[in-house]
Design a protein around this motif. Sequence first.
Motif, mmCIF file in Angstrom:
data_model
loop_
_atom_site.group_PDB
_atom_site.id
_atom_site.type_symbol
_atom_site.label_atom_id
_atom_site.label_comp_id
_atom_site.label_asym_id
_atom_site.label_seq_id
_atom_site.Cartn_x
_atom_site.Cartn_y
_atom_site.Cartn_z
ATOM 1 N N HIS A 158 0.807 -1.216 0.000
ATOM 2 C CA HIS A 158 0.000 0.000 0.000
ATOM 3 C C HIS A 158 0.842 1.268 0.000
ATOM 4 O O HIS A 158 0.377 2.344 0.360
ATOM 5 N N CYS A 174 -7.970 1.873 -4.415
ATOM 6 C CA CYS A 174 -7.612 0.714 -3.587
ATOM 7 C C CYS A 174 -8.594 0.605 -2.425
ATOM 8 O O CYS A 174 -9.117 1.619 -1.953
ATOM 9 N N CYS A 176 -7.967 0.297 0.495
ATOM 10 C CA CYS A 176 -7.435 0.979 1.685
ATOM 11 C C CYS A 176 -7.820 2.452 1.718
ATOM 12 O O CYS A 176 -7.569 3.131 2.711
ATOM 13 N N CYS A 181 -1.977 2.309 -5.258
ATOM 14 C CA CYS A 181 -1.137 1.452 -4.414
ATOM 15 C C CYS A 181 -0.479 0.369 -5.277
ATOM 16 O O CYS A 181 -1.048 -0.086 -6.273
HETATM 17 ZN ZN LIG Z 1 -3.956 0.492 -0.822
#
Ligand SMILES: [Zn+2]
Length: 297
Positions: A158, A174, A176, A181
């Motif tokens: 990430h 992503c 996240c 990432c």
């Molecule tokens: Zn990510």
Amino acid sequence: MRIGVDLGGTKIEAAALDEHGRVVVRERVPTPAADGYDAILAAVRDLVARVEAEVGPRDAIGIGTPGALSPATGRLRNSNTVCLNGQRLDRDLAHALGREVRLANDADCFALSEAIDGAGAGADVVFGVIVGTGTGGGLVVNRRLLRGPNAIAGEWGHDALPWPTDDERPGPECYCGRRGCVETWLSGPGLAADHARATGEAIDAIEIAARAAMGEAGAQATLERHVGRFARALSMVINVVDPHVIVLGGGVSNLPHLYEAIPERWGEYVFSDVVKTRLVPNAHGDSSGVRGAAWLV
Ligand SMILES: [Zn+2]
């Protein structure tokens, strides 16, 4: 003899290794994820009991699982077996098993297994990478897992893809919450998504590789972009850690062209006149999780 448990989203596997790393006993059961957290704890307890019935009781058990204990809360985070998230998994497993447990992330177990007696055996610094549905990593120095204060050593998935071209910015979204990432480019789904954006075809990484091998230009171009990004992402790791060996695992590691094509590219980005780091496929395959867990003890 040491016992390790690989607690995965679909199966739980336990194995006893002798001092030479040979698997003496191996048992597995489906993960009772639908039955909830307590059922999973009980399944681990029963599986360890089955192994110990054959090799005798141990003082400590190594456990590998996706996700990691938060240093802030002591609770598991980032597991794809979602009922484990938010739980004090190490404490509860120690209670269920009636002894000490040593818990580590599955990518860390992979790195440890490959560093001790796998593809990175004999190397001082080993970066183990799992590139499959996601992208994780672990670092082993002198046969010991590097455990930093934030429990994220080796987690490169990430970080943003380095040296991005204009058409790689801002990059795919992503899970996240960020964009671009490394995982969104290198993982199996990331590779497939890149191919779909370029060609309009929704096929998976294995199919892309098969079509590239048959000479299909679009598929070959997708693999070229993937290799270039992989080389850049690993160059960033080499520049920081300078590992002797990088071992690849996970589904994407089965693409055989990576091991020549990436080192051909990474010299452009590594801040050195020569790159001696070796890039190698894993030796233990799917067994690395349970083997690495056993080596935690
Ligand atoms: Zn990510």
